[in-house]
Design an enzyme around this catalytic site. Structure first.
Site, PDB file in Angstrom:
ATOM      1  N   TYR A 162       0.859  -1.188   0.000  1.00 24.27           N
ATOM      2  CA  TYR A 162       0.000   0.000   0.000  1.00 24.27           C
ATOM      3  C   TYR A 162       0.891   1.233   0.000  1.00 24.27           C
ATOM      4  CZ  TYR A 162      -3.366   3.494   1.638  1.00 24.27           C
ATOM      5  OH  TYR A 162      -4.152   4.608   1.761  1.00 24.27           O
ATOM      6  N   ASP A 267       9.488   3.702  -0.563  1.00 28.06           N
ATOM      7  CA  ASP A 267       8.404   4.287   0.222  1.00 28.06           C
ATOM      8  C   ASP A 267       8.724   4.033   1.687  1.00 28.06           C
ATOM      9  OD1 ASP A 267       6.126   5.002   1.548  1.00 28.06           O
ATOM     10  OD2 ASP A 267       4.778   3.715   0.407  1.00 28.06           O
ATOM     11  N   LYS A 295       3.949  10.138   8.073  1.00 34.52           N
ATOM     12  CA  LYS A 295       3.590   9.575   9.369  1.00 34.52           C
ATOM     13  C   LYS A 295       4.391  10.143  10.530  1.00 34.52           C
ATOM     14  CE  LYS A 295       1.495   5.221   7.778  1.00 34.52           C
ATOM     15  NZ  LYS A 295       0.096   5.604   7.958  1.00 34.52           N
TER      16      LYS A 295
END
Length: 457
Positions: A162, A267, A295
């Site tokens: 994801y 990522d 995040k």
């Protein structure tokens, strides 16, 4: 070989533990009934859903949080990995309060932008940076930059990973492994509705830990006249519990992408700053062309970052790519990020996180041995998990074949009923914060052992 867990017993204990938790969530139920009138499903994001209703949070402090019913939890989810610094961290609170008093938004650069970029360069080894507001924005911007740099349209990603909620990467995330194709020709499958077919066809999935399949697919795409602009991937998968790279895999990926002129994007939205001060890039010693971070960057404030080489980021500097955003480099987020990098995520903090994580993993491994339980513990830095699988997981197919979703759900309920809030879903892992201590770890381990005992008694 681990003992087989009785599925009937899992169902019985799940019903019992579910009823026990729901009985403690009366105010959350009332809030849900009200919220559903004007808030879709009563939540701000589909990832916040829970059957039969969500748990609504009231506040957090350090390693703990409290829901609206007053239930107290050690927070091992930490906002899906965003709260590495702990809730209401005093250094970040001071920085944000000082910045707010001077103005919270101008859509103009300030000095904290410069300092944060310098800090990230030091940690990740990439010289040029831009900021935005989330992991989805970071991966979206990185892919656009890669396409501009290579003058190519197609992209590659790892099947099962994801990378945010924009169309280009909402492809081949969670599907029945019997219907995904073979490893040389995995299918491009949209993750939900609303994603144009033309976009789906531009994203080509490949398996993790499989250099042969990656090279095969790259050569096929080149022969078809559609060489990929980039491969976007997590260096260590964090969306199938935790799946580390096999020895030599990342080095092979780096060599392959470089040889074929493909921009390699790591990522690091989940791994960046959490698995170590320089993320997975430094942990595994392989430097990509670009990294994406979000995040945990700004201690709970919306933020994201893209780092890249001089060569790749030149398309931004010369104006070919418009990397823009009204709130990019927002002063509050950048003040929080600077305080976090300079004062919170210190070498001593990482020593503490390593100690806590090792304590958890060692404890879980001992429980698994003691009760002959199916699974194994895996983790790095602040990240860890128990993977409930009788065999080692190396890619999406082995994950879907091995992971026991019902057991994951039961483990989540046992922890929640005993004062530990875990990330929901079988794909997720725990994220510790600098505020976690031995007592928090022992509380988690006690709940895990109680479940293992009850299931094998």
């Amino acid at each position: 070989m681990a003992a087989t867990i009785d599925e009937t017993k899992i169902k019985e204990l799940t019903a019992k533990e579910g009823d026990k938790l729901n009985a403690k969530l009366g105010k959350s139920r009332e809030m849900y009934e009200r919220a559903c009138k004007h808030l879709c499903n009563g939540v701000a994001s589909s990832y916040q859903l829970r059957d039969p209703w969500p748990i609504y949070v009231d506040r957090g402090q350090g390693s703990r949080m409290w829901d609206v019913d007053g239930n107290e939890y050690y927070d091992f989810n930490n906002g899906f990995g965003a709260m590495l610094q702990g809730h209401a961290n005093p250094y970040i609170a001071e920085a944000v309060n000082d910045r707010f008093a001077k103005g919270s938004h101008f859509a103009m650069p300030d000095w904290d932008d410069v300092v944060v970029a310098e800090e990230l360069t030091e940690r990740f080894g990439l010289p040029k940076w831009r900021f935005n507001n989330s992991g989805s924005e970071s991966t979206m911007d990185a892919i656009r930059i890669a396409r501009a740099y290579t003058h190519r349209d197609h992209i590659m990603k790892i099947f099962g990973s994801y990378h945010g909620h924009h169309d280009a990467v909402m492809i081949s995330i969670s599907e029945d492994y019997n219907n995904i194709g073979d490893r040389y020709h995995l299918k491009s499958l949209p993750y939900g509705a609303g994603i144009p077919k033309a976009t789906v066809e531009l994203t080509v999935p490949v398996p993790f830990n499989d250099l042969d399949a990656l090279e095969h697919r790259i050569k096929e795409m080149e022969e078809e006249g559609n060489p990929p602009a980039c491969l976007i991937m997590e260096a260590c998968l964090m969306n199938m519990s935790i799946v580390p790279p096999e020895p030599g895999y990342l080095e092979g990926v780096r060599e392959l992408t470089k040889r074929h002129g493909i921009v390699l994007i790591f990522d690091e939205v989940k791994t960046g700053l959490t698995v170590g001060p320089g993320g997975a890039t430094k942990l595994f010693g392989v430097t990509p062309d670009m990294v994406t971070i979000a995040k945990s960057l700004a201690g709970g404030l919306p933020s994201g970052a893209i780092g890249g080489t001089d060569e790749v980021m030149h398309v931004v500097e010369d104006g070919e790519v418009y990397q823009v955003g009204t709130f990019s480099g927002n002063p509050l987020s950048m003040a929080a990020a600077r305080a976090s990098l300079e004062k919170v995520l210190t070498p001593e903090a990482y020593e503490h996180l390593d100690h806590m994580n090792q304590r958890l993993m060692d404890g879980c491994r001992e429980i698994i041995r003691k009760y002959d339980f199916p699974g194994y513990a895996q983790g790095f830095g602040a990240k860890g998990c128990v993977t409930f699988s009788p065999h080692k997981i190396t890619d999406y197919v082995s994950f879907r074949k091995g992971q026991n979703a019902a057991l994951n759900q039961l483990a989540w309920l046992y922890e929640a009923n005993r004062g530990v809030y875990m990330a929901p879903g079988r794909e997720e892992e725990w994220t510790l914060s600098v505020a976690h201590d031995d007592k928090a770890c022992d509380t988690y381990l006690a709940a895990f052992e109680e479940m293992a005992h009850d299931l094998t008694a």
